[in-house]
Design a protein around this motif. Structure first.
Motif, short mmCIF file in Angstrom:
data_model
loop_
_atom_site.label_atom_id
_atom_site.label_comp_id
_atom_site.label_asym_id
_atom_site.label_seq_id
_atom_site.Cartn_x
_atom_site.Cartn_y
_atom_site.Cartn_z
N LYS A 202 -13.35 3.77 11.96
CA LYS A 202 -13.71 2.88 10.94
C LYS A 202 -14.46 3.41 9.74
N ILE A 203 -13.69 4.57 9.20
CA ILE A 203 -14.21 5.16 8.02
C ILE A 203 -13.91 4.45 6.76
N GLU A 204 -14.78 4.48 5.89
CA GLU A 204 -14.60 3.61 4.77
C GLU A 204 -13.84 4.93 3.60
N LEU A 205 -13.01 4.28 2.80
CA LEU A 205 -12.42 5.01 1.70
C LEU A 205 -12.34 4.31 0.39
N PRO A 206 -12.24 5.16 -0.41
CA PRO A 206 -11.98 4.66 -2.03
C PRO A 206 -10.76 3.46 -1.91
N SER A 207 -11.08 2.38 -2.83
CA SER A 207 -10.29 1.46 -2.82
C SER A 207 -8.65 1.69 -3.41
N LEU A 208 -8.63 2.96 -4.04
CA LEU A 208 -7.60 3.57 -4.74
C LEU A 208 -6.35 3.70 -3.57
N TYR A 209 -6.73 3.82 -2.47
CA TYR A 209 -5.80 4.06 -1.15
C TYR A 209 -5.34 2.81 -0.77
N PHE A 210 -5.64 1.51 -1.28
CA PHE A 210 -5.24 0.16 -0.98
C PHE A 210 -4.67 -0.47 -2.03
N SER A 211 -3.69 -1.32 -1.84
CA SER A 211 -2.89 -2.07 -2.78
C SER A 211 -3.88 -2.71 -3.94
N HIS A 212 -3.71 -2.30 -5.14
CA HIS A 212 -4.26 -3.00 -6.44
C HIS A 212 -3.42 -3.08 -7.57
N TYR A 213 -3.88 -3.73 -8.42
CA TYR A 213 -3.14 -3.69 -9.66
C TYR A 213 -3.43 -2.64 -10.46
#
Length: 301
Positions: A202-213
Motif C-alpha cells: 500500500k505504498i503511495e506514488l505520485p499521481s503521474l502513474y495513474f490516469s489523468h488529463y
C-alpha cells in the motif's frame, strides 16, 4: 494475491533489505538517489523497514533538472517529511550557471543528459562512497550488465568489463581513495514485481502513474507530455489526452501512454497486457542504440 506471489515478493524484499544493510555496514557515507519515481520510492520504503525502529542512516539525494514534473517534486517533499530523512538536492541549473555544463538547444534539447555532471559533482562535494539506486536488470540491456555492487573509478566512470564477482550473497565493497560504488538492491526485480509489491505494501506514488488529463503530442512515434520547456517542431500540436507515466524523469524526455488506469489493480492489468517495454516510452533512450550504456560509462546512473 496467492501465497506463492506473497512468498516470492517476501523473498525479493528480503534480498533487497540484505543489500541495503550491507551498504550501511560496509560504507561510511552512503546515500539513496531519489527521483520521485516508483522504484526509488520502493527503496525509500524498504530503507525504513530495514533499519526500524532506528532512522534511515543515509540521506536521499535528488538531482533536480529544473524541468521536473511538479507532481514529482510535491510527492518528494511530502515523502521526506513522512520518513523524517535528510534531503540533498543537486541542481542542474546551478551546473549550467557555473559553466559546468552547456544547455542543449533545439527541439530535441533535454537536461536529462546534463544530470551526469551534476551527480558526479554532488558525489564529490559530499564525499559519498556508495550511491543506492532503483535500476533493475530487466529495464534495459546496459542495466542488465550491472552487479548489485557496481564499481565506479575515480572519475565516476563505469567499466562493464571490469566488475567484481558476486558469489552467493558476498559483496565486495573494497575501493581506492576517490572511487565509489553504485548499488542496485532491486536488480532481480521486474516491473511487475515492483507494482505487485506496491499494491501489497500500500505504498503511495505520485499521481503521474495513474490516469489523468494532460496536454500531449506525438514525436517520432513517441507520445510525450508537453511542457513549457519543450520546443515544438512544425506540425506538432499538443492535445488534451488521458494518459499516465510508466517511468518518471525529466519532462522533456518522459513519454506517456494512453490509459484509463486509475487504481493499482488497473495499472497491473494494463502492464500485463502491454507489448511495450517500460523504458520504451523514454525518448532519451532513443538517441542511439547504445544511448544508456554510453551515458552510464560517463557516470550516469
Amino acid at each position: 494475491m496467492s501465497s506463492y506471489q506473497l512468498s516470492y515478493l517476501e523473498e525479493l524484499e528480503s534480498e533487497s533489505i540484505f543489500v541495503l544493510r550491507e551498504v550501511a555496514s560496509q560504507f561510511e557515507r552512503p546515500m539513496l538517489l531519489f527521483s520521485g519515481g516508483k522504484d526509488s520510492t520502493v527503496l525509500a520504503w524498504m530503507s525504513k523497514k530495514a533499519f526500524a525502529p532506528a532512522p534511515i542512516p543515509y540521506p536521499l539525494v535528488h538531482i533536480d533538472t529544473g524541468h521536473n514534473f511538479p507532481e514529482a517534486i510535491e510527492f518528494r517533499d511530502n515523502l521526506i517529511r513522512l520518513l523524517g530523512v535528510r534531503l540533498i538536492v543537486g541542481s542542474v541549473q546551478e551546473s549550467i550557471d557555473t559553466g559546468r555544463v552547456v544547455e542543449e538547444k533545439g527541439p530535441y534539447a533535454s537536461r536529462n543528459v546534463l544530470q551526469t555532471v551534476t551527480l558526479l559533482d554532488t558525489i564529490e562535494k559530499h564525499k559519498f562512497d556508495a550511491c543506492i539506486g532503483g535500476a533493475r536488470r530487466d529495464e534495459e540491456k546496459a542495466r542488465a550488465k550491472e552487479r548489485f555492487f557496481s564499481h565506479r573509478d575515480g572519475f565516476g566512470q563505469w567499466d562493464p568489463k571490469n566488475q567484481r564477482p558476486e558469489l552467493w550473497n558476498i559483496f565486495n565493497g573494497k575501493k581506492a581513495q576517490g572511487e565509489h560504488f553504485r548499488v542496485f538492491p532491486l536488480s532481480n526485480w521486474t516491473e511487475m514485481d515492483v507494482w505487485n509489491y506496491i499494491l501489497h505494501e500500500k505504498i503511495e506514488l505520485p499521481s503521474l502513474y495513474f490516469s489523468h488529463y494532460r496536454k500531449c503530442f506525438y514525436r517520432d512515434g513517441t507520445l510525450l507530455a508537453w511542457s513549457e520547456f519543450m520546443t515544438l517542431k512544425e506540425g506538432e500540436k499538443p492535445e488534451m489526452m488521458r494518459v499516465r507515466c510508466r517511468t518518471v524523469g525529466d519532462m522533456t524526455c518522459t513519454g506517456v501512454t494512453i490509459s484509463n488506469a486509475t487504481a493499482l489493480e488497473d495499472v497491473i492489468k494494463e502492464i500485463a497486457l502491454s507489448r511495450t517495454t517500460e523504458r520504451g516510452t523514454r525518448f532519451d533512450d532513443k538517441r542511439s542504440d547504445t544511448a544508456m550504456e554510453d551515458r552510464k560509462k560517463e557516470g550516469y546512473f
